[in-house]
Write a protein that holds these residues in place. Structure first.
Motif, PDB file in Angstrom:
ATOM      1  N   PRO A 303     -12.080 -65.040  28.148  1.00  0.00           N
ATOM      2  CA  PRO A 303     -11.006 -65.808  28.776  1.00  0.00           C
ATOM      3  C   PRO A 303     -10.995 -65.635  30.286  1.00  0.00           C
ATOM      4  O   PRO A 303     -11.345 -64.569  30.813  1.00  0.00           O
ATOM      5  CB  PRO A 303      -9.740 -65.224  28.145  1.00  0.00           C
ATOM      6  CG  PRO A 303     -10.119 -63.838  27.759  1.00  0.00           C
ATOM      7  CD  PRO A 303     -11.568 -63.887  27.385  1.00  0.00           C
ATOM      8  N   ILE A 304     -10.593 -66.698  30.988  1.00  0.00           N
ATOM      9  CA  ILE A 304     -10.531 -66.662  32.444  1.00  0.00           C
ATOM     10  C   ILE A 304      -9.308 -67.448  32.910  1.00  0.00           C
ATOM     11  O   ILE A 304      -8.947 -68.461  32.302  1.00  0.00           O
ATOM     12  CB  ILE A 304     -11.829 -67.232  33.057  1.00  0.00           C
ATOM     13  CG1 ILE A 304     -11.860 -67.029  34.570  1.00  0.00           C
ATOM     14  CG2 ILE A 304     -12.002 -68.691  32.712  1.00  0.00           C
ATOM     15  CD1 ILE A 304     -13.183 -67.419  35.190  1.00  0.00           C
ATOM     16  N   HIS A 305      -8.650 -66.976  33.957  1.00  0.00           N
ATOM     17  CA  HIS A 305      -7.459 -67.653  34.488  1.00  0.00           C
ATOM     18  C   HIS A 305      -7.874 -68.655  35.558  1.00  0.00           C
ATOM     19  O   HIS A 305      -7.492 -68.558  36.738  1.00  0.00           O
ATOM     20  CB  HIS A 305      -6.478 -66.630  35.059  1.00  0.00           C
ATOM     21  CG  HIS A 305      -5.993 -65.634  34.052  1.00  0.00           C
ATOM     22  ND1 HIS A 305      -6.624 -64.431  33.830  1.00  0.00           N
ATOM     23  CD2 HIS A 305      -4.939 -65.674  33.205  1.00  0.00           C
ATOM     24  CE1 HIS A 305      -5.981 -63.763  32.889  1.00  0.00           C
ATOM     25  NE2 HIS A 305      -4.959 -64.500  32.481  1.00  0.00           N
ATOM     26  N   SER A 306      -8.654 -69.635  35.157  1.00  0.00           N
ATOM     27  CA  SER A 306      -9.142 -70.661  36.073  1.00  0.00           C
ATOM     28  C   SER A 306      -9.687 -71.819  35.258  1.00  0.00           C
ATOM     29  O   SER A 306     -10.069 -71.638  34.104  1.00  0.00           O
ATOM     30  CB  SER A 306     -10.238 -70.089  36.981  1.00  0.00           C
ATOM     31  OG  SER A 306     -10.600 -71.009  37.980  1.00  0.00           O
ATOM     32  N   ASN A 307      -9.738 -73.010  35.880  1.00  0.00           N
ATOM     33  CA  ASN A 307     -10.238 -74.190  35.169  1.00  0.00           C
ATOM     34  C   ASN A 307     -11.757 -74.297  35.323  1.00  0.00           C
ATOM     35  O   ASN A 307     -12.291 -75.262  35.877  1.00  0.00           O
ATOM     36  CB  ASN A 307      -9.547 -75.446  35.697  1.00  0.00           C
ATOM     37  CG  ASN A 307      -8.066 -75.461  35.377  1.00  0.00           C
ATOM     38  OD1 ASN A 307      -7.664 -75.082  34.277  1.00  0.00           O
ATOM     39  ND2 ASN A 307      -7.247 -75.866  36.328  1.00  0.00           N
TER      40      ASN A 307
END
Length: 392
Positions: A303-307
């Motif tokens: 998971p990553i907090h970016s598009n």
């Protein structure tokens, strides 16, 4: 010993919107209808009135002259066109012969010119029939033009400006800020340093890399591992090659988060060579996407907090993969699995959309990607390991 002070958190390039060109401003020409704006009783035959009358007379004369000139030019064009038509009829065999000779001579020249271009429009009509998008634009990022440093204990390449390498053309690409291809020698590493407001992940190509951070995580990563640190409000960590026999080869990738002041978190995932062979496997995806696990360890993409989405593949000779982009831009990177090389790209090779060929260490920016499809094929003699970024 651990080498320290390798880097600090860089100053990020300002948002490009801050440098947007202002709206175009133009001064309107003085109105020729000024007389109707003011009653003539206020300006009876004044200089203003005379000026308006003179302008109207001049305008009428100018319009008449323009009409005469236009007719003369049109007549001349007609005569020239008739002359050319007659000449074409009389000498058509000669014209065809010259045209054929010219086409034959120009083919190798045009082919060579297209092959040497760094920016290529995406598809010819023939390629379009194969389903390849004509809207994509590919921009080559050659291996020898990447930033590079050899510190002895560390050999590193920088796709974007980083540390002592600075190029105003390559600051970031959307949210993608860093792609560093690093080789750390045995028993060497990055000493404890800090990060904040950045999503940082490592893709292990070969060897072993120890990660230790201020959140209490201690882990040795090996080939196939993807480790992601969401730095958020701030963390410290070190990365060290504990192996006494071989170097570690990995890619360190930084992506700007879409939300600031996040609570720091740590994730790891593992993807086998078999999973990546001759297919594109999603290894990083936005944490908001359906089915993405928020657990420290788990299955599926990191998971990553970016598009930003990241996919990996190991392509066999003659095999190909396709990808339809969700974001507006993309980037393809071919990893240097055949060995360290600072010169022209060599080793394994891939071709994008039948046009742009990449060797190991080369990359390609992809513009106009939204809802478009890209085809990547292995045109070399060995297995090609590559990464495909899909960026909002």
């Amino acid at each position: 010993m651990i080498t320290t002070g390798y880097l600090t958190h860089p100053t990020l390039a300002p948002d490009s919107a801050a440098y947007a060109t202002p709206p175009h401003l133009s001064l309107e020409s003085p109105s020729t209808e000024l007389a109707s704006t003011y009653p003539t009783t206020l300006y009876p035959r004044s200089n203003l009135g005379l000026d308006i009358a003179a302008r109207r007379t001049l305008s009428l004369w100018t319009n008449t002259s323009s009409t005469i000139i236009t007719l003369a030019i049109s007549s001349t064009k007609l005569i020239v066109a008739l002359f050319i038509s007659v000449a074409a009829i009389l000498y058509s065999p000669l014209v065809r012969s010259l045209a054929t000779t010219s086409r034959k001579a120009s083919v190798p020249i045009v082919t060579k010119a297209v092959a040497s271009m760094s920016t290529i429009a995406a598809a010819t009509p023939a390629q379009a029939t194969l389903g390849i998008s004509p809207k994509l634009k590919l921009e080559l990022r050659p291996n020898p033009e990447r930033g590079h440093a050899d510190h002895g204990w560390l050999k590193t390449f920088h796709t974007f400006s980083f540390a002592d390498y600075w190029d105003p053309k390559y600051q970031q690409f959307g949210a993608l800020r860093v792609i560093n291809e690093d080789r750390v020698e045995k028993s060497q590493g990055f000493g404890t340093h800090s990060h904040r407001e950045m999503e940082i992940f490592s893709y292990i190509v070969s060897g072993e890399l120890e990660h230790k951070d201020s959140m209490g995580n201690l882990e040795i990563m090996k080939r196939g591992d993807v480790q992601m640190t969401s730095a958020g409000t701030g963390i410290t960590h070190s990365e060290y090659n504990r192996n006494t026999k071989e170097q570690v080869h990995f890619l360190q990738i930084w992506v700007q988060p879409h939300t600031s002041r996040l609570v720091p978190k740590y994730f790891t995932r593992h993807f086998t060579d078999a999973e990546k062979t001759d297919t594109l496997v999603e290894i990083v995806a936005p944490i908001e996407d359906e089915g993405i696990s928020n657990e420290r360890e788990g299955s599926g993409p990191t998971p990553i907090h970016s598009n930003v989405h990241l996919r990996a593949s190991i392509l066999s000779t003659g095999k190909s993969v396709t990808h339809k982009f969700q974001g507006t831009k993309g980037y393809v990177h071919l990893i240097q699995t055949s060995g360290y090389n600072t010169g022209e790209s060599s080793g394994n090779k891939i071709r994008i959309n039948g046009q742009l060929e990449l060797g190991e260490g080369d990359g390609s920016f992809i513009h106009g990607a939204k809802a478009q499809e890209v085809k990547i094929e292995n045109v070399g003699s060995g297995k090609a390991e590559l990464l495909v970024f899909d960026i909002q």
